[in-house]
Design an enzyme around this catalytic site. Structure first.
Site, mmCIF file in Angstrom:
data_model
loop_
_atom_site.group_PDB
_atom_site.id
_atom_site.type_symbol
_atom_site.label_atom_id
_atom_site.label_comp_id
_atom_site.label_asym_id
_atom_site.label_seq_id
_atom_site.Cartn_x
_atom_site.Cartn_y
_atom_site.Cartn_z
ATOM 1 N N HIS A 49 0.836 -1.200 0.000
ATOM 2 C CA HIS A 49 0.000 0.000 0.000
ATOM 3 C C HIS A 49 0.880 1.263 0.000
ATOM 4 O O HIS A 49 0.739 2.144 -0.850
ATOM 5 C CB HIS A 49 -0.917 -0.038 1.236
ATOM 6 N N GLU A 50 1.815 1.313 0.941
ATOM 7 C CA GLU A 50 2.676 2.508 1.042
ATOM 8 C C GLU A 50 3.584 2.628 -0.168
ATOM 9 O O GLU A 50 3.843 3.732 -0.659
ATOM 10 C CB GLU A 50 3.501 2.481 2.332
ATOM 11 N N HIS B 166 1.679 4.374 -2.910
ATOM 12 C CA HIS B 166 1.672 5.833 -2.768
ATOM 13 C C HIS B 166 3.024 6.401 -3.210
ATOM 14 O O HIS B 166 3.099 7.386 -3.945
ATOM 15 C CB HIS B 166 1.504 6.239 -1.295
ATOM 16 N N ASP C 115 -7.677 7.599 2.440
ATOM 17 C CA ASP C 115 -7.156 8.085 1.158
ATOM 18 C C ASP C 115 -8.307 8.474 0.240
ATOM 19 O O ASP C 115 -8.270 9.514 -0.421
ATOM 20 C CB ASP C 115 -6.350 6.979 0.454
HETATM 21 ZN ZN ZN Z 1 -2.911 5.124 2.053
#
Ligand code: ZN
Length: 342
Positions: free
Chosen positions: A113-114, A117, A188
């Site tokens: 996930h990170e 981003h 988000d």
């Molecule tokens: Zn996030």
């Protein structure tokens, strides 16, 4: 909720707007707060002022205070640059909560996930990524911290679109890795929606709707924000706004999807490094994106997973069992064995 009567003429007539300090302002604020703190000669206060855009005076005071505490905890007599850097991260991202326990799968999910981003942020024109981590901080499970290079007073349309794409990067990376998604992206998506709505309704950044502002905040009874927001446009316009917001968001989702799919190798390199190192700096990310491996040592104290705990429990059970067995042997076979060995 404040009663607007507080602000009637004659009560608080003189109002001062305290804007966030610029770089020079931050420098002087840091100088004031560091006066009574023993600082190592090598500390560069200018670089601290440069590296803290968006910090308020209180944030800076807090940072100096935290730096002194961090140094004192390590029994240092002077505060070093690295103490200021950790203090800055603490103020920026919240306190690390390394004691939280996740399953291995959750950790890997957070790492992807990170990384999602981070990679989108690197490949569009977003602010530079300052740090990315899978150690929970504050209420976040993981964090990708971006930091503008300089003070920012307004943002452009393309910057806002890039922001929305970056926000979607997390969700998309989870989907690409596991074919399933989690609630972790809730915040988000909230933020992406808010940005797209503001683009259309407040900032006049939509071509099809035009430079009109919708949903003007009327004089509501209380100052407590949007409790009463009269709708100053027709249902037809409302429909158009919704469509436009959705179009902006879908376009940026697809854009981020394409970026991550096409750069899967870089995405997984960042995610796998996150699983090992837990926190990556901007130089780490550049190294990984250049196709190289990180050579530094992984952190000594690692996050504990549920599987680690189970393993530990099993090991200690086995040890206890073995001890019990040995003790049995001693009492039952001990005296016999004495004479029976060859
Ligand atoms: Zn996030």
């Amino acid at each position: 909720v404040l009663d607007p009567a507080m602000l009637r003429p004659g009560r608080f007539d003189r109002r001062g707007v305290v804007a966030l300090p610029d770089m020079a302002g931050r420098g002087s604020i840091i100088a004031v707060h560091t006066k009574k703190v023993p600082i190592c000669d090598g500390v560069n206060l200018d670089s601290l002022a440069r590296g803290t855009p968006g910090f308020s005076g209180a944030d800076l005071a807090n940072m100096v205070n935290e730096a002194a505490l961090i140094a004192a905890k390590c029994n240092k007599t002077e505060v070093l640059q690295e103490d200021f850097e950790s203090a800055k991260d603490k103020v920026l991202m919240g306190t690390e909560r390394k004691s939280m326990i996740f399953s291995k799968h959750e950790l890997i999910n957070t790492a992807y996930h990170e990384a999602g981003h981070t990679l989108v942020a690197k490949l569009v024109n977003a602010d530079p990524v300052h740090k990315v981590t899978i150690i929970p901080r504050g209420r976040a499970l993981g964090l990708t911290q971006m930091l503008p290079e300089e003070d920012r007073y307004s943002v452009t349309k393309s910057y806002t679109l890039d922001q929305i794409a970056v926000l979607y990067g997390g969700r998309i990376a989870e989907d690409l890795k596991f074919g399933d998604i989690t609630t972790g992206a809730g915040n988000d998506i909230d933020r992406a929606t808010e940005l797209a709505r503001k683009m259309v309704c407040e900032w006049g950044m939509s071509e099809s709707i035009g430079p009109i502002s919708f949903g003007k905040k009327g004089d509501s009874i209380f100052l407590g924000k949007d409790i009463q927001q009269p709708q100053d446009y027709s249902a037809k316009t409302a429909e158009k706004i919704d469509e436009e917001v959705k179009r902006i968001m879908t376009e940026q989702y697809d854009r981020a999807y394409k970026i991550l799919k096409e750069n899967w190798d870089q995405l997984s390199a960042i995610a796998e490094a996150l699983i090992v190192y837990e926190t990556l700096s901007s130089t780490d990310i550049d190294t990984l994106m250049g196709g190289d491996k990180l050579t530094r040592e992984p952190p000594k104290v690692r996050m504990t997973t549920r599987e680690d705990l189970a393993n530990r429990q099993q090991k200690s059970n086995e040890e206890a069992e073995k001890k019990a067995k040995d003790a049995d042997k001693d009492t039952l076979l001990g005296p016999l064995a004495d004479g029976a060995t060859d």
